[in-house]
Scaffold this motif. Structure first.
Motif, mmCIF file in Angstrom:
data_model
loop_
_atom_site.group_PDB
_atom_site.id
_atom_site.type_symbol
_atom_site.label_atom_id
_atom_site.label_comp_id
_atom_site.label_asym_id
_atom_site.label_seq_id
_atom_site.Cartn_x
_atom_site.Cartn_y
_atom_site.Cartn_z
ATOM 1 N N ARG B 72 43.234 45.503 39.106
ATOM 2 C CA ARG B 72 42.238 45.012 38.168
ATOM 3 C C ARG B 72 41.830 43.618 38.614
ATOM 4 N N ARG B 104 34.115 33.283 42.781
ATOM 5 C CA ARG B 104 35.324 32.750 42.144
ATOM 6 C C ARG B 104 36.065 33.893 41.463
ATOM 7 N N GLN B 105 37.383 33.796 41.460
ATOM 8 C CA GLN B 105 38.175 34.801 40.743
ATOM 9 C C GLN B 105 38.364 34.339 39.308
ATOM 10 N N LEU B 106 38.119 35.235 38.367
ATOM 11 C CA LEU B 106 38.190 34.886 36.945
ATOM 12 C C LEU B 106 39.442 35.485 36.321
ATOM 13 N N PRO B 107 39.874 34.908 35.201
ATOM 14 C CA PRO B 107 41.002 35.521 34.473
ATOM 15 C C PRO B 107 40.644 36.929 34.015
ATOM 16 N N LEU B 108 41.676 37.779 33.914
ATOM 17 C CA LEU B 108 41.428 39.171 33.533
ATOM 18 C C LEU B 108 40.929 39.290 32.102
ATOM 19 N N ARG B 109 41.415 38.391 31.250
ATOM 20 C CA ARG B 109 40.964 38.432 29.854
ATOM 21 C C ARG B 109 39.906 37.354 29.634
ATOM 22 N N ASP B 111 37.975 34.272 28.608
ATOM 23 C CA ASP B 111 38.449 32.912 28.375
ATOM 24 C C ASP B 111 37.278 31.983 28.689
ATOM 25 N N LEU B 113 36.584 28.723 28.500
ATOM 26 C CA LEU B 113 36.685 27.490 29.297
ATOM 27 C C LEU B 113 36.966 27.803 30.760
ATOM 28 N N ALA B 114 37.870 28.771 30.997
ATOM 29 C CA ALA B 114 38.194 29.118 32.386
ATOM 30 C C ALA B 114 36.952 29.638 33.108
#
Lengths: 566, 561
Positions: B72, B104-109, B111, B113-114
């Protein structure tokens, strides 16, 4: 200065049980053995290209990893990563001259049957396993036979080499099976939450442009079967927690700080509160570095703190004591003819001991019972009281050293060569660590320098060991402080590399402290990446040269960072 | 043009969003309007594409599991254009640094700010590079006389989807089957039954994914580009006695794993593939051949893809600072030939991303909006052998000014290029199978060929700067109607002009789906293209023996089962 015992005093915390393993070889071993035997017997009929040695090695990896950034998970695989690789070596010729022999006078990139990486099924179906082994051995034989013809022709037209050692040493076969080591049990949800919490500590700090925290837990099973009769099964687990932060200065210099913590199991990693403190420390160091002034080129006294000294010795000395570098034409062989001679200040000793499991309570990542050629590992005293005694040896002999000392190591897909395991530097006489500033400043004043340097962390380095190039090395410090003789606070500076030539820089080590620090990491070289450790006391050097590091020169982001919205 | 540019920087849509990541991306796009380096223009177009991939891959070989993974990943791709639509920072190779900038790699959930943190840096990096590339490009183009200049970007209407549409597609569902076990059983059907059969490799692989792309742009677009695909690939490698490798592959595609063929069907296919491969391994070697060839089964669609589809995509080659004639891809030989004959007059070809089935068979290359957010349109490409249309993306070409919704991208690191989707090939006066074979025999007699050739699978590969087309499954048709396998043949001459010798085609379309990349090459990491094509009979085809050398036979027979 206080006296210290001989280097062997360190061998007080063995991690390896003294009794050989009582496990059984994995179920796929008979299928591999049968195929290897069939191949070996068939190739004995090939008179002009007879196989005298072949090996099949299986590396089975079981990995679980998590990566988090800014409080969220970037990587969280739902299925553990399980892979098996087959690695075969086929040698044509004989121990004296075989298909792996270095070619003289020309570049040669022909693998020649010297290690192949082939995916192998992760289930133990005998026919599928045998078919893969059959194919891999046959392919490797083609390459080995072709290269053997080239080697023989090259030997005919070339002058006698300086080192006429055999290509492959005779070693007794080993039959040994360690018990299986399953992936360490860990509460994955707890670790997910932990990594998210740890990475969230780096959220919203304008200086930290990129950051990540990563956990990788793995269980490795290795199986080695050779035509000499070796049947070796080994198993090990490891847990690595790493953190990276990076930022950029206004003048475009990319700066980063890294943390790598290694332990045999996740339970042996530091506690969450300690990890939080270490990660906060990384962030604060980065913030200080980004604000720090640029350093100038400098030559003068310096203190290498323990971990920095350990990496320094790994790069400057350890790689140059690897056996194959003493005999290959392309290598400069810095120490090839210096056995029995003084190569370090006489108060220093260096050993490499892969059997050492821990040092001062820290688990060592370069620990193994048998090397990747199936030779039992053993401690090797490399330098005694400054005098060169031995080299790190694989089954490739070196003049004066016809047997391996258990340092033949490789990553899958590469031919094993001599590599470091646990390198340990000790001193016969030491000074109390608390006196380092006093001693450094005395040397600064004696040399009438404006300041000395204290190097707290080194990220790594690279060293040129080949003839034809500049015989030099570069070590990349991450934390460098100016230490002033007038009592001013130490000043962090950025943007310098240590530059040196090996024999000169080693002769400038003038004193060692009574501490000992451990660096665990991975080392990449011609046989791939292998886990290693290096340990050393803090060292005082009377003349160290640093040069300004390369700068990318990219502007920081044009807009201010986004802010957290409620 | 100026007015258009201003309108592109219009306010974002006012519909409230459920997805906090999209809210974050739109907030960063809004901030990025203030992005400007001293002395450089601000961006005139920004698109942020969020890729969410959920992928399961498992492979078995000869009855054993080779590996499996469930991956994922969420990544962000930032596209920033500087300049204007006539001439901007796109279409120019700026060096190796182009590859990953803006990704860019993003958080899986989700978020906010991220995501904003990554978008902030991704846009910044892409903007700076675009400024640099535009200047390099202007410097290069200033050296040249510009003949018939073509714009770099075309306008397209903004598309705004509802929250429900933006949430599509749902998660990956592997269905009730235990795929690792099923694949082991299917790959076991590829095992040799006796030790004489030199089967070297026999694999069965499932590759299933759900890809949710969401795009927001300064044009006001906010849309989802859903993709889902499940594929089973069977592969077999057999080595003939003389050492020549016979490699056959067969793939099955569906929208979801549950819609793939069931286990008995896969087992049957595996056995058929094994029998076909073994027959080919034992077949005679190809001798030079000139005469009629009937391309049937997969080979007909593969031929259309290789000879035609890669040339009807209006992709202008990229330029670079060092080129003289363009080193960023080849220009189609059809450029400037709109309205002229490029194939036999019996051939008609259309591309329609909006079709879902044809003759009851699913078409999997379709979509509602392409990867640039343009609605996919039906395009007639060839009519009566005449080139009447192009597949177009938002990068105009000499013959295309506007996109017709065929900008496709295989991965986050590739810019969309014009590419096919669902292709329908028809011939005038189609013949049934029996009549087509009779026609083949007639053509053979006319060419004084005793046994004409039938080709069922081909494989194209780049070689020596050109394209080589191997005949991986072929038979000679004996006068009595029996078939005689032949191996080791390849087309002696590969050119779109081959299609001018098309003399007849079948009356039944067979759908063949393949994975293709932006360059038109078969690529396992590509996007699906479905081609519905009848058997095609070409009158004058040159076939030669495949170029060696071939590996020696194995020292030993394979291990006995």
């Amino acid at each position: 200065m206080s006296p210290a015992g001989p280097p062997t005093h360190l061998r007080t915390e063995p991690c390896l049980p003294p009794v050989p393993g009582t496990g059984e070889l994995p179920p796929l071993a008979p299928a591999i053995e049968a195929e290897l035997r069939r191949f070996y017997e068939r190739t004995q009929a090939e008179a002009s290209a007879r196989v005298y040695f072949a090996s099949v090695r299986v590396l089975e990896l079981h990995r679980f990893s998590l990566t988090a950034s800014l409080g969220g998970l970037l990587e969280d695989d739902l299925i553990d990563d399980r892979q098996r690789f087959l690695d075969v070596v086929v040698r044509v010729g004989d121990h004296k001259l075989d298909s792996t022999h270095p070619m003289r006078g020309r570049a040669d990139f022909d693998p020649g049957g010297r290690g192949r990486q082939v995916p192998l099924p992760i289930t133990d179906d005998p026919l599928a396993v045998r078919t893969t082994v059959w194919r891999a051995l046959d392919d490797a034989y083609d390459e080995a036979r072709r290269r053997y013809l080239k080697v023989r022709a090259n030997a005919l037209i070339s002058a006698e080499p300086e080192d006429q050692s055999d290509d492959f040493s005779m070693e007794p076969p080993v039959v040994h099976a360690e018990p299986a080591a399953p992936l360490p049990v860990l509460d994955r949800d707890v670790w997910r939450a932990r990594l998210m919490a740890l990475s969230a500590r780096l959220r919203g700090h304008p200086v930290v442009l990129d950051s990540s925290v990563r956990l990788q837990v793995r269980a490795d099973h290795r199986l080695l079967i050779t035509t000499e009769g070796t049947r070796l099964g080994s198993a090990a687990t490891s847990a690595v927690l790493s953190a990276d932060v990076s930022g950029r200065t206004r003048d475009g210099m990319e700066l980063s700080r890294h943390l790598v913590l290694w332990a045999p199991t996740p339970a042996q990693l530091p506690s969450e509160s300690e990890l939080a403190a270490r990660i906060d420390g990384l962030r604060m160091e980065l913030e200080a570095l980004v604000a720090a002034p640029l350093a100038d080129a400098y030559s003068g006294p310096a203190l290498l703190e323990g971990r920095a000294a350990a990496v320094f010795f790994h790069e400057v000395l350890g790689h140059r004591l690897e056996g194959h570098r003493q005999r290959e034409d392309s290598e400069s062989g810095t120490f090839a003819r210096r056995v029995g001679q003084l190569i370090l200040p006489p108060f220093l000793n260096v050993m490499d001991d892969p059997t050492l499991g821990q040092l001062q309570g820290v688990a060592l990542s370069g620990c193994y019972r048998h090397d990747d050629e199936g030779v039992p590992s053993r401690p090797v005293l490399l330098v005694e009281h400054g005098v060169l005694r031995s080299f790190l040896l694989s089954r490739q002999p070196v003049r004066g050293f016809i047997r391996s000392n258990g340092h033949g190591r490789h990553d899958v897909g590469h031919l094993p060569v001599a590599r470091q395991g646990n390198l340990v530097v000790t001193a016969d006489r030491t000074f109390p660590l608390a006196r380092w500033r006093e001693l450094l400043i005395a040397e600064v004043k004696r040399q009438r320098k404006p300041y000395g340097l204290r190097i707290a962390e080194i990220s790594g380095g690279f060293t040129q060991t080949q003839r034809g190039g500049v015989e030099g090395l570069k070590v990349l410090p991450q934390l460098v402080y100016r230490v002033y003789p007038d009592g001013r606070p130490d000043e962090l500076v950025r943007g310098v590399d240590v530059i040196a030539t090996p024999l000169t820089i080693l002769s400038h080590v003038v004193a060692a402290a009574d501490d000992l620090a451990v660096f665990n990491g991975s080392c990449g070289a011609e046989s791939g990446w292998v886990p290693v450790s290096a340990s050393a006391p803090s060292l005082l050097i009377d003349q160290l040269e640093v040069a300004r590091a390369a700068v990318e020169g990219k502007r920081p982001p044009l807009l201010p960072p986004p802010k957290e919205t409620p | 043009m100026t007015g258009l540019i201003l309108s592109l920087l219009a306010a974002m849509p006012v519909v409230p969003l459920d997805d906090p990541n999209l809210v974050a991306l739109e907030a960063e796009i809004a901030r990025a309007r203030h992005l400007q380096l001293p002395g450089a223009p601000p961006p005139y177009f920004i698109a942020l594409v969020q890729h969410q991939e959920d992928r399961f891959v498992a492979t078995a070989e000869l009855g054993a599991l080779l590996g499996m993974s469930r991956r994922r990943l969420r990544t962000l791709h930032c596209e920033v254009r500087v300049g204007d639509m006539r001439q901007d920072s796109s279409g120019f190779l700026g060096g190796m640094d182009l590859v990953d900038v803006g990704i860019r790699q993003l958080p899986l959930r989700a978020d906010a700010l991220a995501v904003r943190w990554d978008a902030w840096q991704g846009i910044d990096a892409a903007y700076k590079l675009s400024v640099e590339v535009l200047n390099r490009k202007r410097g290069k183009l200033a050296e040249e006389q510009q003949v018939e200049p073509v714009d770099d970007f075309s306008p397209a209407p903004a598309v705004v989807m509802s929250n429900e549409e933006l949430a599509q597609p749902g998660p990956l569902d592997l269905g009730p089957a235990n795929w690792p076990e099923r694949l082991q059983r299917v790959s076991a059907a590829l095992r040799p039954s006796t030790s004489e059969l030199a089967i070297e490799r026999g694999t069965a692989m499932l590759d299933a994914y759900v890809l949710r792309r969401t795009l927001v742009s300064t044009e006001g677009s906010r849309l989802a580009l859903p993709h889902r695909l499940a594929a089973v690939h069977l592969g077999l490698e057999v080595r003939a006695e003389d050492g020549m490798a016979v490699v056959l592959r067969r793939s099955f595609y569906a929208a979801t794993p549950a819609q793939l063929p069931d286990e008995p069907q896969l087992l049957t296919a595996a056995r058929e593939l094994r029998n076909e491969a073994l027959a080919m391994a034992g077949a005679r070697l190809m001798e030079p051949y000139d005469g009629p060839v009937l391309f049937e089964r997969e080979a007909a669609a593969q031929l259309i893809q290789l000879l035609l589809l890669r040339h009807v995509a209006a992709n202008r080659p990229l330029r670079s600072a060092f080129d003289t004639a363009g080193d960023g891809g080849e220009e189609s030989p059809f450029v400037g030939r709109l309205g002229r004959r490029v194939a036999a007059p019996i051939l008609d070809v259309i591309d329609d991303p909006g079709l879902h089935t044809i003759g009851g068979e699913p078409l999997l290359g379709g979509y509602e909006y392409d990867d640039e957010g343009v609605r996919g349109q039906r395009v007639q490409l060839i009519k009566g052998g005449v080139l009447v249309g192009w597949l177009a993306s938002r990068r105009p070409s000499r013959d295309t000014r506007l996109s017709n919704g065929h900008g496709r991208s295989s991965s986050v690191s590739r810019w969309p290029q014009a590419a096919p989707s669902n292709v329908i090939v028809r011939v005038a006066r189609p013949l049934n199978d029996l009549a087509l074979r009779r026609r083949l025999q007639e053509e053979a007699r006319a060419a004084q060929v005793r046994m004409p050739l039938i080709v069922r699978r081909i494989q194209g590969q780049k070689r020596d700067g050109g394209l080589a087309v191997r005949l991986t499954s072929a038979v000679f048709l004996e006068p009595g109607g029996q078939e005689q396998p032949v191996r080791g043949g390849e087309l002696g001459w590969v050119s779109p002009r081959l299609l001018r010798s098309l003399v007849a085609g079948g009356d039944r379309l067979r759908v063949h789906t393949m994975l293709v990349d932006e360059d038109g090459d078969a690529n396992a990491a590509g996007f699906p293209v479905s081609i519905a094509c009848p058997p095609l009979l070409l009158r004058d085809v040159e076939v030669v023996r495949e170029r060696g050398p071939f590996p020696r036979p194995r020292l030993l027979p394979p291990p006995a089962p």
